[in-house]
Write an enzyme that holds these catalytic residues in place. Structure first.
Site, PDB file in Angstrom:
ATOM      1  N   LYS A  22       1.827 -40.019  11.804  1.00 20.46           N
ATOM      2  CA  LYS A  22       3.262 -39.726  11.727  1.00 20.46           C
ATOM      3  C   LYS A  22       3.736 -38.991  12.972  1.00 20.46           C
ATOM      4  O   LYS A  22       4.756 -39.344  13.563  1.00 20.46           O
ATOM      5  CB  LYS A  22       3.548 -38.855  10.485  1.00 20.46           C
ATOM      6  CG  LYS A  22       4.926 -38.262  10.460  1.00 20.46           C
ATOM      7  CD  LYS A  22       5.179 -37.474   9.204  1.00 20.46           C
ATOM      8  CE  LYS A  22       4.821 -36.011   9.271  1.00 20.46           C
ATOM      9  NZ  LYS A  22       5.674 -35.181  10.144  1.00 20.46           N
ATOM     10  N   ASN A  23       2.985 -37.959  13.375  1.00 18.12           N
ATOM     11  CA  ASN A  23       3.475 -37.134  14.479  1.00 18.12           C
ATOM     12  C   ASN A  23       3.368 -37.827  15.833  1.00 18.12           C
ATOM     13  O   ASN A  23       3.882 -37.327  16.827  1.00 18.12           O
ATOM     14  CB  ASN A  23       2.737 -35.786  14.506  1.00 18.12           C
ATOM     15  CG  ASN A  23       3.150 -34.911  13.335  1.00 18.12           C
ATOM     16  OD1 ASN A  23       4.095 -35.232  12.610  1.00 18.12           O
ATOM     17  ND2 ASN A  23       2.437 -33.819  13.130  1.00 18.12           N
ATOM     18  N   CYS A 116      14.017 -25.214   7.888  1.00 19.13           N
ATOM     19  CA  CYS A 116      13.379 -26.204   7.037  1.00 19.13           C
ATOM     20  C   CYS A 116      12.410 -25.501   6.129  1.00 19.13           C
ATOM     21  O   CYS A 116      12.246 -24.284   6.188  1.00 19.13           O
ATOM     22  CB  CYS A 116      12.692 -27.275   7.851  1.00 19.13           C
ATOM     23  SG  CYS A 116      11.102 -26.773   8.443  1.00 19.13           S
ATOM     24  N   ARG A 121      11.778 -22.494  12.395  1.00 23.67           N
ATOM     25  CA  ARG A 121      11.618 -23.545  13.409  1.00 23.67           C
ATOM     26  C   ARG A 121      12.727 -23.568  14.457  1.00 23.67           C
ATOM     27  O   ARG A 121      13.531 -24.499  14.524  1.00 23.67           O
ATOM     28  CB  ARG A 121      11.480 -24.914  12.733  1.00 23.67           C
ATOM     29  CG  ARG A 121      10.259 -24.984  11.863  1.00 23.67           C
ATOM     30  CD  ARG A 121      10.031 -26.333  11.302  1.00 23.67           C
ATOM     31  NE  ARG A 121       9.072 -27.111  12.037  1.00 23.67           N
ATOM     32  CZ  ARG A 121       8.563 -28.265  11.615  1.00 23.67           C
ATOM     33  NH1 ARG A 121       8.951 -28.763  10.483  1.00 23.67           N
ATOM     34  NH2 ARG A 121       7.702 -28.920  12.340  1.00 23.67           N
ATOM     35  N   ASP A 305      -1.235 -27.908   9.834  1.00 23.89           N
ATOM     36  CA  ASP A 305      -0.952 -28.976   8.860  1.00 23.89           C
ATOM     37  C   ASP A 305      -2.081 -29.203   7.860  1.00 23.89           C
ATOM     38  O   ASP A 305      -1.865 -29.840   6.828  1.00 23.89           O
ATOM     39  CB  ASP A 305      -0.659 -30.297   9.601  1.00 23.89           C
ATOM     40  CG  ASP A 305       0.727 -30.294  10.233  1.00 23.89           C
ATOM     41  OD1 ASP A 305       1.448 -29.298  10.064  1.00 23.89           O
ATOM     42  OD2 ASP A 305       1.081 -31.285  10.890  1.00 23.89           O
ATOM     43  N   ARG A 397       6.705 -38.260   2.768  1.00 23.52           N
ATOM     44  CA  ARG A 397       7.134 -38.099   4.168  1.00 23.52           C
ATOM     45  C   ARG A 397       5.969 -38.331   5.129  1.00 23.52           C
ATOM     46  O   ARG A 397       6.186 -38.737   6.274  1.00 23.52           O
ATOM     47  CB  ARG A 397       7.672 -36.671   4.394  1.00 23.52           C
ATOM     48  CG  ARG A 397       9.069 -36.452   3.844  1.00 23.52           C
ATOM     49  CD  ARG A 397       9.569 -35.089   4.253  1.00 23.52           C
ATOM     50  NE  ARG A 397       9.200 -34.847   5.640  1.00 23.52           N
ATOM     51  CZ  ARG A 397       9.015 -33.654   6.190  1.00 23.52           C
ATOM     52  NH1 ARG A 397       9.186 -32.578   5.469  1.00 23.52           N
ATOM     53  NH2 ARG A 397       8.684 -33.537   7.455  1.00 23.52           N
TER      54      ARG A 397
HETATM   55  C1  UD1 Z   1       4.862 -30.348  15.243  1.00 26.13           C
HETATM   56  C2  UD1 Z   1       4.462 -31.266  14.110  1.00 26.13           C
HETATM   57  C3  UD1 Z   1       4.120 -30.452  12.876  1.00 26.13           C
HETATM   58  C4  UD1 Z   1       3.060 -29.408  13.199  1.00 26.13           C
HETATM   59  C5  UD1 Z   1       3.491 -28.565  14.412  1.00 26.13           C
HETATM   60  C6  UD1 Z   1       2.422 -27.602  14.880  1.00 26.13           C
HETATM   61  C7  UD1 Z   1       5.741 -33.273  14.540  1.00 26.13           C
HETATM   62  C8  UD1 Z   1       6.813 -34.192  14.106  1.00 26.13           C
HETATM   63  N1  UD1 Z   1       5.575 -32.148  13.827  1.00 26.13           N
HETATM   64  O1  UD1 Z   1       6.041 -29.655  14.850  1.00 26.13           O
HETATM   65  O2  UD1 Z   1       3.614 -31.338  11.892  1.00 26.13           O
HETATM   66  O3  UD1 Z   1       2.892 -28.566  12.097  1.00 26.13           O
HETATM   67  O4  UD1 Z   1       3.801 -29.432  15.520  1.00 26.13           O
HETATM   68  O5  UD1 Z   1       1.244 -28.285  15.157  1.00 26.13           O
HETATM   69  O6  UD1 Z   1       5.028 -33.529  15.493  1.00 26.13           O
HETATM   70  N2  UD1 Z   1       8.762 -22.694  18.318  1.00 26.13           N
HETATM   71  C9  UD1 Z   1       9.684 -21.815  18.853  1.00 26.13           C
HETATM   72  N3  UD1 Z   1      10.677 -22.319  19.628  1.00 26.13           N
HETATM   73  C10 UD1 Z   1      10.787 -23.654  19.900  1.00 26.13           C
HETATM   74  C11 UD1 Z   1       9.830 -24.545  19.345  1.00 26.13           C
HETATM   75  C12 UD1 Z   1       8.826 -24.031  18.557  1.00 26.13           C
HETATM   76  O7  UD1 Z   1       9.616 -20.614  18.626  1.00 26.13           O
HETATM   77  O8  UD1 Z   1      11.709 -24.046  20.621  1.00 26.13           O
HETATM   78  C13 UD1 Z   1       7.682 -22.171  17.460  1.00 26.13           C
HETATM   79  C14 UD1 Z   1       7.800 -22.670  16.020  1.00 26.13           C
HETATM   80  O9  UD1 Z   1       8.690 -21.891  15.259  1.00 26.13           O
HETATM   81  C15 UD1 Z   1       6.378 -22.549  15.538  1.00 26.13           C
HETATM   82  C16 UD1 Z   1       5.574 -22.886  16.787  1.00 26.13           C
HETATM   83  O10 UD1 Z   1       6.443 -22.698  17.893  1.00 26.13           O
HETATM   84  O11 UD1 Z   1       6.126 -21.219  15.172  1.00 26.13           O
HETATM   85  C17 UD1 Z   1       5.005 -24.292  16.790  1.00 26.13           C
HETATM   86  O12 UD1 Z   1       6.050 -25.221  16.735  1.00 26.13           O
HETATM   87  P1  UD1 Z   1       5.952 -26.654  17.408  1.00 26.13           P
HETATM   88  O13 UD1 Z   1       4.625 -26.844  18.052  1.00 26.13           O
HETATM   89  O14 UD1 Z   1       7.175 -26.845  18.226  1.00 26.13           O
HETATM   90  O15 UD1 Z   1       6.019 -27.587  16.130  1.00 26.13           O
HETATM   91  P2  UD1 Z   1       6.908 -28.873  15.931  1.00 26.13           P
HETATM   92  O16 UD1 Z   1       6.966 -29.672  17.188  1.00 26.13           O
HETATM   93  O17 UD1 Z   1       8.184 -28.494  15.263  1.00 26.13           O
END
Ligand code: UD1
Length: 418
Positions: A22-23, A116, A121, A305, A397
């Site tokens: 999915k990711n 979410c 996030r 995850d 999902r």
């Molecule tokens: C992706 C995955 C999700 C997985 C996560 C971490 C997809 C669609 N989803 O989510 O399944 O659990 O990686 O492996 O690929 N953060 C910030 N600011 C930002 C972005 C992130 O503070 O602008 C923080 C988030 O709150 C979180 C951490 O960084 O604490 C990790 O987030 P991130 O790696 O961005 O996860 P996603 O890309 O949302």
């Protein structure tokens, strides 16, 4: 609305080929809009999040066809650079379209993705990086408006190796003027898959899988074909299902190298596993041992995850296990439901203390998020009696036909449509 009714106590046995990731598929589908051509994507899992991404692609003007697990996306008639709120709210990861749209039109408007179920996030890292590429961003009335006359390559250091931010930078900079370098980039296998897809469509990116990624801007991109990598999180969930029932299962079409952190924890718990090039075999384990300390980390650390499905294993292991969730602040929602099934778990902030019990007992429980729902499936398979899980939409999902795959493994899960 549907409910999964799970018969507990059956040992899982047999072999399955694991679905596509999915990711990986979500950012790759977003990338298709940039090339104005015809793209064929193989091994696309049939998931709710993929369906929602297709809705966004169609809204933007793409023609999308699905034949079983193959999607064709024709982006030659792309017309829209705005994603409205009702589409953005359905799936937070739609934020990944921001980079792809702005790279294509020089402008993009998307509604704020909002919070979410697993935590706040934020997207500050995405927006800071896009600004460094010369993109102007206004955040007003719940919308993010981006515009750029020229997107210029830049050196971008991520304060945290965010998966989504790394992907958004790769998408928005692959046709930038000059070179972009990302340091402290996320290293997940899904980032490598995105790099491979973008390079297949004419981009010039190197370094994915390591913490420095270099993107040399190119002028044109073209349609291409690509096969999505296997879902390491789903594979680990099925291993947890096998281990929880003392069963023996074979997973095919997997990449064991992507799963080292999870395989190591299973081995520490007393499971015997062997792996070949694209296969993992789990042998029966009579008694699971505690996990002294499981800390979720960015790849190649233990993934957030699979924290919840592995917590179910800890709940029926000998001894006391400690979990520390470092990535998302609200990822223990499954705990309340596991406790309903007889688990002994206490949570304090980001720490969960899990005291193993002999057996879980079946109950009516509710999935509260995607991976927490998967943890309940693992629990239902290991418990006495019939467990009923509501809010199955969360599980759908990320898990393709979970009842079918568990059925191939001699498990018994029935989907009841209410
Ligand atoms: C992706 C995955 C999700 C997985 C996560 C971490 C997809 C669609 N989803 O989510 O399944 O659990 O990686 O492996 O690929 N953060 C910030 N600011 C930002 C972005 C992130 O503070 O602008 C923080 C988030 O709150 C979180 C951490 O960084 O604490 C990790 O987030 P991130 O790696 O961005 O996860 P996603 O890309 O949302």
């Amino acid at each position: 609305m549907s409910v999964l009714a799970i018969e507990g106590g059956r040992k899982l046995e047999g072999e399955i080929a694991v679905q596509g990731a999915k990711n990986a598929v979500l950012p790759i589908l977003a990338a298709t809009i940039m090339n104005g051509g015809k793209n064929t994507i193989y091994n696309c899992p049939k998931l709710r999040d993929v369906d929602k991404t297709i809705e966004v692609l169609e809204y933007l003007g793409c023609k999308v066809k699905r034949q079983e697990n193959t999607l064709t996306v024709d982006s030659s008639s792309l017309k829209e650079f705005t994603i409205p709120e009702e589409l953005m709210r359905q799936m937070r990861s739609s934020i990944i379209f921001l980079g792809a749209i702005v790279n294509t039109f020089g402008r993009a408007t998307v509604s704020m993705p909002g919070g979410c179920e697993i935590g706040n996030r934020p997207i500050d890292l995405h927006l800071k990086a896009l600004r460094q590429l010369g993109i102007e961003i206004k955040e007003e009335h719940g919308y993010i408006e981006c515009s750029a006359n020229v997107i210029k390559g830049a050196n971008i250091h991520l304060d945290f190796p965010s998966v989504g931010a790394t992907e958004n930078i790769m998408l928005s900079s692959c046709r930038a003027k000059g070179t972009t370098t990302i340091t402290n980039a996320a290293r997940e296998p899904e980032i490598v898959d995105l790099q491979n897809f973008l390079n297949d469509m004419g981009a010039k990116i190197s370094g994915a899988g390591g913490s420095v990624i270099q993107i040399d801007g190119v002028q044109t991109l073209h349609g291409t074909e690509h096969t999505i990598i296997t879902d390491r999180i789903v594979a680990a969930t099925y291993l947890a299902c096998g281990a929880a029932t003392g069963g023996s299962i074979v997973l095919k079409r997997v990449d064991p190298a992507h799963m080292e952190a999870m395989i190591n924890v299973l081995k520490d718990m007393g499971c015997r596993l062997t792996s070949e090039k694209d296969k993992i075999i789990l042998y029966p384990c009579k008694c699971l041992k505690e996990i002294p300390m499981l800390r979720t980390m960015p790849y190649p650390g233990f993934p957030t995850d699979t924290q919840s499905p592995f917590m179910t294993l800890a709940a029926i292991a000998d001894g006391t296990s400690i979990f520390v969730e470092t990535i998302f602040e609200n990822r223990y929602k499954h705990v309340e439901e596991l406790v309903r099934m007889g688990a002994d778990i206490q949570v304090d902030g980001r720490v969960a203390v899990v005291r193993g019990v002999k057996k879980l007992s079946s109950a009516n429980v509710s999935a509260r998020d995607l991976r927490g729902g998967a943890a309940l499936v693992v629990a239902g398979l290991a418990a006495d009696g019939i467990t009923r899980i509501s809010n199955v939409e969360y599980i759908d999902r990320g898990y393709e036909d979970i009842e079918k795959y568990i059925g191939y493994l001699n498990g018994n899960i029935k989907r009841i449509n209410c």
